[in-house]
Design an enzyme around this catalytic site. Structure first.
Site, PDB file in Angstrom:
ATOM      1  N   GLU A 273       0.833  -1.206   0.000  1.00 24.32           N
ATOM      2  CA  GLU A 273       0.000   0.000   0.000  1.00 24.32           C
ATOM      3  C   GLU A 273       0.868   1.257   0.000  1.00 24.32           C
ATOM      4  OE1 GLU A 273      -2.781  -0.057  -1.100  1.00 24.32           O
ATOM      5  OE2 GLU A 273      -4.244   0.254   0.469  1.00 24.32           O
TER       6      GLU A 273
ATOM      7  N   THR B  96      -5.557   7.537  -5.268  1.00 29.16           N
ATOM      8  CA  THR B  96      -5.594   7.747  -3.815  1.00 29.16           C
ATOM      9  C   THR B  96      -4.597   8.826  -3.385  1.00 29.16           C
ATOM     10  OG1 THR B  96      -6.353   5.510  -3.425  1.00 29.16           O
ATOM     11  CG2 THR B  96      -5.261   6.591  -1.585  1.00 29.16           C
TER      12      THR B  96
HETATM   13  N1  HSE Z   1      -8.424   5.577   3.938  1.00 28.89           N
HETATM   14  C1  HSE Z   1      -7.854   5.683   2.628  1.00 28.89           C
HETATM   15  C2  HSE Z   1      -8.198   7.050   2.056  1.00 28.89           C
HETATM   16  C3  HSE Z   1      -8.416   4.610   1.744  1.00 28.89           C
HETATM   17  O1  HSE Z   1      -9.373   7.413   2.114  1.00 28.89           O
HETATM   18  O2  HSE Z   1      -7.307   7.734   1.556  1.00 28.89           O
HETATM   19  C4  HSE Z   1      -7.938   4.674   0.336  1.00 28.89           C
HETATM   20  O3  HSE Z   1      -8.570   3.667  -0.423  1.00 28.89           O
END
Ligand code: HSE
Length: 311
Positions: A130, A183
């Protein structure tokens, strides 16, 4: 044993009030990966399908490869390993695509090696994947993809993962508009400070959602599915976000917000019928402005990643 094929599901992270600390797994879609021993030294990704050639085959730059490197280093394994990844979910969709790839890779390789580690102990290695994909090792996709169910990340340092029991009637609708949001970018636009009054509202809702899940109290779950910190900022990246959200609520959803970093939206409902009606209502909003979409309807996946075959 020469090869192991595994599956890891898509996930909904944040779940409205729980930015970076709550997530749950879907039955589908998800990624599949085959791991084999190889005569060549190191970790080699020999094939990726379903990504239109966009993901790196270099195992040091690929989320699945990085996760496997971290796992092999930890256990001191030096045999060569070949990975074949079948992406069966959209990239940049807010469904935890990178997490599913990292998770499926460590689950397959751990099984290939005779399971030196428990499933739960694989999480830190998936998080390294990740980190390379999103620039941050958030666990709210990887933990539910690995373990299934609804998962609370109580703490990151040290990692403290709390699997929650799932209310029987809860069904998820996920609508994926055919646009892409990375992201990294969706995290980059967030403010680094929150006001005390927003923090109070948010932690009330986070605790309320967890309590509602524990008590199977659908009214409490519904009241708690609110995000006053992240949704107001990220929703600007998603065309007709508030129209889709209202359509979901009008169709009977308990609540609706952004799935992970978007552009997908998720809604929770207390029956399969409502979950389908919610999907129709939400996709209609996108149809009307000419944006294609996919809808996924699923109970919460209680199993998480699994080995599909060993040969
Ligand atoms: N918690 C993370 C975000 C998840 O919202 O950036 C990304 O899939």
């Amino acid at each position: 044993m020469r090869e192991v094929k595994a599956f890891a599901p898509a996930t909904v992270a944040n779940v409205a009030a729980g930015f970076d600390v709550l997530g749950f797994a879907l039955d589908s879609p998800g990624d599949e990966l085959t791991a084999k021993f190889s005569d060549q030294h190191g970790v080699r990704i020999s094939r990726i399908t379903g990504d239109d050639g966009r993901l790196p085959l270099d195992s040091r730059k690929n989320t699945a490869g990085v996760a496997v490197h971290a796992l092999l280093n930890h256990i001191g394994e030096t045999r060569g390993i070949e990975l074949l990844l079948d992406k069966k979910m959209p990239l940049g969709s807010g469904l935890g695509s990178s997490a599913a790839s990292a998770v499926v890779a460590v689950v397959a390789v751990n099984a290939l090696l005779g399971e030196p580690l428990s499933k739960r102990d694989l999480l830190p290695f998936a998080l390294e994947g990740e980190r390379i994909a999103c620039g941050s090792a958030h666990a709210d996709n990887a933990a539910p993809s690995l373990l299934g169910g609804f998962v609370l990340i109580r703490s990151y340092t040290p990692l403290d993962i709390v699997p929650l029991p799932m209310p029987e009637k809860l069904h998820a609708t996920v609508v994926h508009p055919h646009i892409e949001i990375q992201t990294k970018d969706a995290r980059g636009i967030l403010k680094q400070q929150v006001s005390l009054s927003n923090a109070i509202t948010q932690w009330g809702n986070t605790a309320g959602l967890v309590a509602g899940i524990l008590m199977s109290d659908y009214g409490l779950i519904s009241r708690s599915l609110q995000d006053v910190i992240v949704e107001p900022i990220r929703s600007i990246l998603i065309p007709r976000f508030y129209e889709m959200k209202q359509a979901a609520l009008d169709a009977g959803a308990l609540g609706c917000s952004i799935s992970g970093s978007g552009p997908s939206l998720f809604a929770l409902s207390d029956s399969m019928e409502t979950a389908h009606a919610v999907a129709r209502a939400m996709t209609l909003v996108l149809d009307n402005i000419g944006i294609g979409s996919d809808a996924f309807i699923s109970k919460v996946n209680q199993t998480g990643a699994k080995v599909l075959s060993i040969a």
